[in-house]
Design an enzyme around this catalytic site. Structure first.
Site, PDB file in Angstrom:
ATOM      1  N   ASP A  15      -4.383   7.687  -1.873  1.00 26.40           N
ATOM      2  CA  ASP A  15      -3.823   7.001  -3.048  1.00 26.40           C
ATOM      3  C   ASP A  15      -4.426   7.504  -4.355  1.00 26.40           C
ATOM      4  O   ASP A  15      -4.512   6.762  -5.333  1.00 26.40           O
ATOM      5  CB  ASP A  15      -4.002   5.470  -2.950  1.00 26.40           C
ATOM      6  CG  ASP A  15      -3.447   4.937  -1.648  1.00 26.40           C
ATOM      7  OD1 ASP A  15      -2.348   5.363  -1.273  1.00 26.40           O
ATOM      8  OD2 ASP A  15      -4.120   4.120  -1.001  1.00 26.40           O
ATOM      9  N   LYS A  18      -1.766  12.029  -5.635  1.00 26.91           N
ATOM     10  CA  LYS A  18      -1.505  13.452  -5.357  1.00 26.91           C
ATOM     11  C   LYS A  18      -0.060  13.830  -5.608  1.00 26.91           C
ATOM     12  O   LYS A  18       0.238  14.919  -6.057  1.00 26.91           O
ATOM     13  CB  LYS A  18      -1.822  13.771  -3.884  1.00 26.91           C
ATOM     14  CG  LYS A  18      -3.269  13.688  -3.522  1.00 26.91           C
ATOM     15  CD  LYS A  18      -3.475  13.908  -2.047  1.00 26.91           C
ATOM     16  CE  LYS A  18      -2.938  12.809  -1.158  1.00 26.91           C
ATOM     17  NZ  LYS A  18      -3.558  11.491  -1.292  1.00 26.91           N
ATOM     18  N   GLY A  42       2.151   7.576   1.298  1.00 28.54           N
ATOM     19  CA  GLY A  42       3.159   7.086   0.354  1.00 28.54           C
ATOM     20  C   GLY A  42       2.923   7.792  -0.961  1.00 28.54           C
ATOM     21  O   GLY A  42       1.991   7.481  -1.666  1.00 28.54           O
ATOM     22  N   HIS A  43       3.732   8.801  -1.253  1.00 32.57           N
ATOM     23  CA  HIS A  43       3.544   9.569  -2.487  1.00 32.57           C
ATOM     24  C   HIS A  43       4.618   9.170  -3.486  1.00 32.57           C
ATOM     25  O   HIS A  43       5.799   9.146  -3.163  1.00 32.57           O
ATOM     26  CB  HIS A  43       3.605  11.067  -2.187  1.00 32.57           C
ATOM     27  CG  HIS A  43       2.453  11.535  -1.355  1.00 32.57           C
ATOM     28  ND1 HIS A  43       2.394  12.757  -0.748  1.00 32.57           N
ATOM     29  CD2 HIS A  43       1.303  10.916  -1.025  1.00 32.57           C
ATOM     30  CE1 HIS A  43       1.245  12.877  -0.095  1.00 32.57           C
ATOM     31  NE2 HIS A  43       0.573  11.760  -0.244  1.00 32.57           N
ATOM     32  N   GLN A 222      -3.214  11.442   2.623  1.00 29.29           N
ATOM     33  CA  GLN A 222      -4.430  10.609   2.712  1.00 29.29           C
ATOM     34  C   GLN A 222      -5.546  11.282   1.899  1.00 29.29           C
ATOM     35  O   GLN A 222      -5.270  12.139   1.077  1.00 29.29           O
ATOM     36  CB  GLN A 222      -4.878  10.388   4.169  1.00 29.29           C
ATOM     37  CG  GLN A 222      -3.954   9.496   4.972  1.00 29.29           C
ATOM     38  CD  GLN A 222      -2.739  10.228   5.519  1.00 29.29           C
ATOM     39  OE1 GLN A 222      -2.839  11.337   5.999  1.00 29.29           O
ATOM     40  NE2 GLN A 222      -1.596   9.603   5.450  1.00 29.29           N
ATOM     41  N   THR A 237      -8.123   7.944   9.328  1.00 28.92           N
ATOM     42  CA  THR A 237      -6.832   8.207   9.947  1.00 28.92           C
ATOM     43  C   THR A 237      -7.065   9.188  11.107  1.00 28.92           C
ATOM     44  O   THR A 237      -8.207   9.562  11.380  1.00 28.92           O
ATOM     45  CB  THR A 237      -5.806   8.718   8.909  1.00 28.92           C
ATOM     46  OG1 THR A 237      -4.512   8.736   9.524  1.00 28.92           O
ATOM     47  CG2 THR A 237      -6.164  10.097   8.374  1.00 28.92           C
ATOM     48  N   GLY A 300       2.195  -2.400   1.072  1.00 30.13           N
ATOM     49  CA  GLY A 300       2.154  -3.439   0.036  1.00 30.13           C
ATOM     50  C   GLY A 300       0.828  -4.180  -0.026  1.00 30.13           C
ATOM     51  O   GLY A 300       0.655  -5.103  -0.822  1.00 30.13           O
ATOM     52  N   PRO A 302      -2.922  -5.300  -0.980  1.00 26.63           N
ATOM     53  CA  PRO A 302      -3.764  -5.071  -2.163  1.00 26.63           C
ATOM     54  C   PRO A 302      -4.863  -4.073  -1.809  1.00 26.63           C
ATOM     55  O   PRO A 302      -5.445  -4.157  -0.721  1.00 26.63           O
ATOM     56  CB  PRO A 302      -4.367  -6.451  -2.460  1.00 26.63           C
ATOM     57  CG  PRO A 302      -4.033  -7.316  -1.305  1.00 26.63           C
ATOM     58  CD  PRO A 302      -2.994  -6.666  -0.462  1.00 26.63           C
TER      59      PRO A 302
END
Ligand code: IMP
Length: 418
Positions: A15, A18, A42-43, A222, A237, A300, A302
């Site tokens: 996060d 990238k 998630g990019h 990641q 991961t 989603g 936090p």
């Protein structure tokens, strides 16, 4: 091979932003290639009205001339990839540019079910995975019993393998909701037909590009501290996320690589469980989360937030052999009166390295820097940043021992200072 491939990797816990950095660099490349992970990533890229969330398709998608290659080291859900392809086609992207290596492994619904069951079994030691089946898919790969995209060429083999794995997996997924075996077989055979135009001999595809003097940009997923070998194991991961993973993930030698650019957020975040020494609990952490919109793109959830950690950063610089750094989300820190940088760890009174990140009794050395009040979203040159912001960026370069060549100052793809 005359052209070297350049690599962009995250050097924290993912996060880092990238996607938009890859989007920017992609202008100068013919191919953008993903080498590992799956749709746990998630990019996000924002260009005017277009706000794209990518999971597995490489972030070069907004450059009409770049080919988008999903390499052999990835694990890919056919349903997820098809959904992403459809979503991109709907906004006018030429999706024929998307190619997937025949060596990539297939993630099926029983992997996601096993991921959820595994997390449940770990109880209070749960990793906080994205629940996408990434770990179980890599387990199958290493156990030499995975399904690959090469199998998509033969419906008979594909069906046989899925039925075998479905039966084998029953024990691991007991109690998890799952489509029936017949439904899984028929949806996967259907996905195989629809994905056929995108599946290529991955080694041939990429090496042809090099041999034809095409420029290749390699996109990490990641972050380095989530690497299965060098991250905060077991809270990681299941793939090698560091730059070295690009070689095995794409089937290229180290001599094919040119520059390695590390993306680092101006502060730290982490989603999921595991060591995070610079985490801020309470008001400052909440303020960073709200200012930075720190909620997971995939789940989603936090994100945990904290100060920039130079010990973790230096560790990641070593792991990746960085040539330069791109700092993201500097604008989020506007308005913080004081900004902390963790410059050292101590354990039992002695200096300690990143390997001690998860130890009880870890003490932090925190340097406090003066903040700046001004919004910086309109700044386009690092030299035009407020003096305190410039000092902060210089300090990041200094503690990392790598030059900063780019700073992002807002979500729009144009909001970058050089
Ligand atoms: P998995 O990759 O779904 O197995 O999750 C393992 C760990 O990696 C969890 O802590 C996840 O939150 C984290 N993780 C996986 N993908 C990403 C990502 O793209 N960004 C941030 N964290 C991630």
């Amino acid at each position: 091979m005359s052209n070297k491939a350049d690599i962009i990797v995250g050097i924290q816990w993912g996060d880092e932003g990238k996607g938009r950095i890859v989007d920017l660099y992609a202008e100068n490349y013919d191919v953008v290639a993903r080498f590992g992970g799956g749709d746990n990533a998630g990019h996000q890229i924002k260009a005017g009205e277009v706000d794209i969330a990518l999971r597995i398709v490489p972030s070069g998608v907004l450059n009409p001339h770049t080919e988008l290659f999903i390499g052999g080291g990835t694990v890919v859900s056919p349903a997820g990839l098809l959904e992403e392809i459809e979503r991109l086609a709907a906004i006018g992207v030429d999706v024929s540019r998307i190619k997937i290596s025949d060596r990539a492994h297939v993630v099926l619904s029983y992997h996601a079910a096993a991921d959820r069951a595994g997390e449940r079994a770990r109880g209070s030691n749960a990793i906080g995975t994205t629940g996408r089946g990434i770990g179980p898919a890599y387990v199958d790969k290493v156990a030499r019993s995975g399904v690959t995209f090469a199998d998509f060429a033969s419906p008979v083999t594909l069906e046989k393998k899925i039925r075998l794995k479905y039966a084998e997996r029953q024990e691991a997924i007991a109690g998890e909701a799952l489509a029936s075996e017949d439904e899984l077989v028929s949806s996967t055979l259907d996905a195989a037909r629809r994905l056929a135009p995108h599946i290529v001999d991955g080694v041939e595809f990429l090496h042809q590009k090099f041999e034809n003097d095409k420029r290749v940009l390699i996109e990490g997923a990641q972050g380095s501290l989530l690497d299965v070998g060098y991250g905060t194991y077991p809270y990681v991961t299941s793939s090698h996320t560091i730059a070295g993973g690009a070689c095995t993930g794409l089937g290229i030698g180290p001599t094919a690589v040119g520059r390695v650019i590390g993306v680092v957020k101006a502060y730290c975040t982490r989603v999921g469980a595991g060591p995070f020494p610079s985490e801020l609990h309470g008001e400052l952490g909440d303020r960073l989360r709200a200012a930075g919109g720190e909620f997971g793109t995939v789940t989603g959830r936090p994100r945990r937030c904290g100060w920039f950690d130079a010990v973790a950063g230096r560790y990641a610089v070593r792991l990746n052999g960085l040539s330069a750094v791109a700092v993201t989300k500097l604008d989020v820190l506007s308005g913080f009166e004081r900004i902390g940088i963790v410059t050292g760890y101590r354990l039992g009174g002695r200096p300690a390295g990143f390997g001690s990140a998860g130890e009880d009794g870890l003490e932090l050395e925190v340097e406090e820097m003066e903040g700046w009040a001004e919004p910086i979203g309109e700044v386009r040159r690092i030299a035009d940043l407020p003096a305190a912001a410039q000092r902060y960026v210089e300090r990041i370069a200094e503690v990392l021992g790598a030059p900063v060549e780019l700073v992002s100052v807002g979500r729009e793809r144009t909001q970058l200072a050089r």
